[in-house]
Structure formats: C-alpha cells, structure tokens
Scaffold this motif. Structure first.
Motif, PDB file in Angstrom:
ATOM      1  N   ALA A  65      44.080  30.487  40.952  1.00 47.53           N
ATOM      2  CA  ALA A  65      44.801  31.225  39.909  1.00 47.53           C
ATOM      3  C   ALA A  65      46.278  30.892  40.019  1.00 47.53           C
ATOM      4  O   ALA A  65      46.825  30.798  41.126  1.00 47.53           O
ATOM      5  N   GLY A  66      46.907  30.710  38.884  1.00 48.37           N
ATOM      6  CA  GLY A  66      48.338  30.446  38.878  1.00 48.37           C
ATOM      7  C   GLY A  66      48.739  29.191  39.615  1.00 48.37           C
ATOM      8  O   GLY A  66      49.830  29.117  40.189  1.00 48.37           O
ATOM      9  N   LEU A 204      34.365  37.231  39.569  1.00 50.95           N
ATOM     10  CA  LEU A 204      35.832  37.246  39.557  1.00 50.95           C
ATOM     11  C   LEU A 204      36.358  37.858  40.847  1.00 50.95           C
ATOM     12  O   LEU A 204      35.818  38.866  41.338  1.00 50.95           O
ATOM     13  N   LEU A 205      37.398  37.252  41.390  1.00 49.88           N
ATOM     14  CA  LEU A 205      38.114  37.774  42.558  1.00 49.88           C
ATOM     15  C   LEU A 205      39.526  38.139  42.130  1.00 49.88           C
ATOM     16  O   LEU A 205      40.205  37.358  41.457  1.00 49.88           O
ATOM     17  N   GLU A 206      39.964  39.345  42.510  1.00 54.72           N
ATOM     18  CA  GLU A 206      41.327  39.782  42.199  1.00 54.72           C
ATOM     19  C   GLU A 206      42.031  40.165  43.489  1.00 54.72           C
ATOM     20  O   GLU A 206      41.593  41.056  44.216  1.00 54.72           O
ATOM     21  N   ASN A 210      46.455  38.675  41.236  1.00 55.32           N
ATOM     22  CA  ASN A 210      45.994  37.390  40.728  1.00 55.32           C
ATOM     23  C   ASN A 210      44.480  37.408  40.568  1.00 55.32           C
ATOM     24  O   ASN A 210      43.760  37.868  41.454  1.00 55.32           O
ATOM     25  N   GLN A 211      44.006  36.898  39.444  1.00 52.25           N
ATOM     26  CA  GLN A 211      42.581  36.870  39.166  1.00 52.25           C
ATOM     27  C   GLN A 211      42.076  35.434  39.120  1.00 52.25           C
ATOM     28  O   GLN A 211      42.690  34.567  38.499  1.00 52.25           O
ATOM     29  N   ALA A 212      40.954  35.205  39.796  1.00 55.88           N
ATOM     30  CA  ALA A 212      40.340  33.884  39.812  1.00 55.88           C
ATOM     31  C   ALA A 212      38.870  34.024  39.467  1.00 55.88           C
ATOM     32  O   ALA A 212      38.150  34.811  40.086  1.00 55.88           O
TER      33      ALA A 212
END
Length: 232
Positions: A65-66, A204-206, A210-212
């Motif tokens: 993410a990001g 989804l992992l947060e 940040n979310q991935a």
C-alpha cells in the motif's frame, strides 16, 4: 316510485361514506448489525491434507500500500483430519473446509522510523489494525478463530483479537495488547461448507491507516444462496 328513490338515496350515501381499505404494508429490508463471534484456537491436529490448486498447496501474496510493502500472506485450505488427499470434487457433500491465513508484517521501514513527528494537533484516535474478508464468507459455518499462542507471543495477550461478522464479511481486529509489531506473524482461520473456487482478491489488511488488498483462496457464491449463505 318516489318512495323507492328516497330509500335508495340513503343507501347510496352510506356506500359512498365507507372508508377505502388501507393498502397492505410494504416490507422493508432490515440491515443486520455487526455481530461479535467467539474465536477458537487453531488446532492443526484437526486438519487433514491441503487442497492443491494452480499455485500448489499454498497461495502466497505480497501486501502493499502506498508504494511500500506492509507484509506477506500465506494461505491454504485443508480438509478435515484423516483425509490424505483433499480433492473437492471427490469429497462428501458435508465436508467442511478450513481456510487458514498466515499474515506476517514487514520489517519496520527505516525511513519511517527515522522520520521526525510533525507538529500539529494531538491524534486522539489510533488507526485500526485488522484483517478481514472483503466479500461475504460464502458457506461460513460459524467456526472461526486464530492461533492464540502466536497472538500471546506477538501482542502479549491471547485475547487481543476480537472477531465479528458484518454483512457476511469476517473481521479480525486487534483490540488489546502491545500492538502488532513488524516481523511477527499472526494466523487467522475460518471454516466453510464450500471449497475454494480459486484465488480471489477477497482479503484486506489494515495497519497504521494503510490498507492492502490480498489474494487468497475463497469460495464462490453458491447457485442457491440458502445452501451457503454466511450468517450475519
């Protein structure tokens, strides 16, 4: 004739004064509120052989993410204990499949660790740390949990994970302990009466806001929703 007309007139007035029947109420769908689930420990001795899919017995994915990596996930689906070869098409209809997801946070970003805190108002709310499905968990049989020993080692509290179901999606949330530290692994699991249809972008992992998204084995929606609907 005039008498008959006078009698008919009040009858007509009575008929016109009767109230019209009220329309039948239209049913409105109710939105189920998130519901807390009781998580059980992961018992590897209760698992049999893993399903071998296009990517082998395990599906590995990178969580990003990001522009930076948040972690990695290794997932697999296993048949019950005693089954030496797990082939969904050859399993009995009442077979229960266990979906297992091992999530490891990436090591701390040196640039982020060295960055100086910016001046500004104090942040009052800590961003959530959670792992979840982004789709309805088709065929979910209400059995769900995590590896308690891992959670106790990583977070300092075996009960630091709270599990809920929201509109059919499963959510594991860190609610206590010392925080999920980089480089550590937590394992989440759930069961379904449906085998995986293949890897899907359904997780989804947060972490730290940040979310991935993550790809892992996931069951497809059944033709008859009543056969594999996830309870709310």
């Amino acid at each position: 004739m005039r008498a008959l007309a006078l009698i008919a007139l009040p009858l007509a007035l009575v008929a016109c004064s009767e109230p019209a029947p009220e329309p039948e109420p239209t049913p409105t769908p109710t939105v189920a509120a998130p519901r807390t689930l009781v998580g059980a420990d992961l018992d590897l001795s209760a698992l049999g052989a893993k399903i071998v899919g296009p990517q082998g017995p395990e599906v590995k994915t990178t969580l990003s993410a990001g522009g930076r990596q948040l972690g990695t996930m290794v997932s697999y689906v296993a048949c019950p204990e005693g089954i030496g070869e797990c082939v969904p098409g050859q399993m009995p209809e009442d077979t229960v499949y266990t979906y297992v997801h091992q999530v490891t946070l990436a090591d701390a970003d040196e640039d982020a660790a060295d960055a100086q805190p910016t001046e500004g108002p104090e942040v009052r709310e800590t961003p959530p740390t959670l792992f979840r499905t982004t789709q309805r968990a088709h065929g979910f049989n209400q059995s769900v949990g995590y590896a308690r020993a891992q959670v106790e080692e990583a977070l300092g509290d075996p009960d630091a994970i709270a599990i809920s179901i929201d509109n059919g999606s499963l959510i594991w949330r860190v609610v206590a302990g010392s925080g999920w530290q980089p480089g550590t692994t937590l394992t989440f699991w759930w069961q379904s009466t449906l085998p995986p249809a293949g890897p899907a972008d359904a997780y989804l992992l947060e972490v730290d806001g940040n979310q991935a998204s993550a790809t892992g084995p996931f069951p497809s929606e059944p033709e008859n929703p009543a056969d594999g609907a996830a309870g709310n």
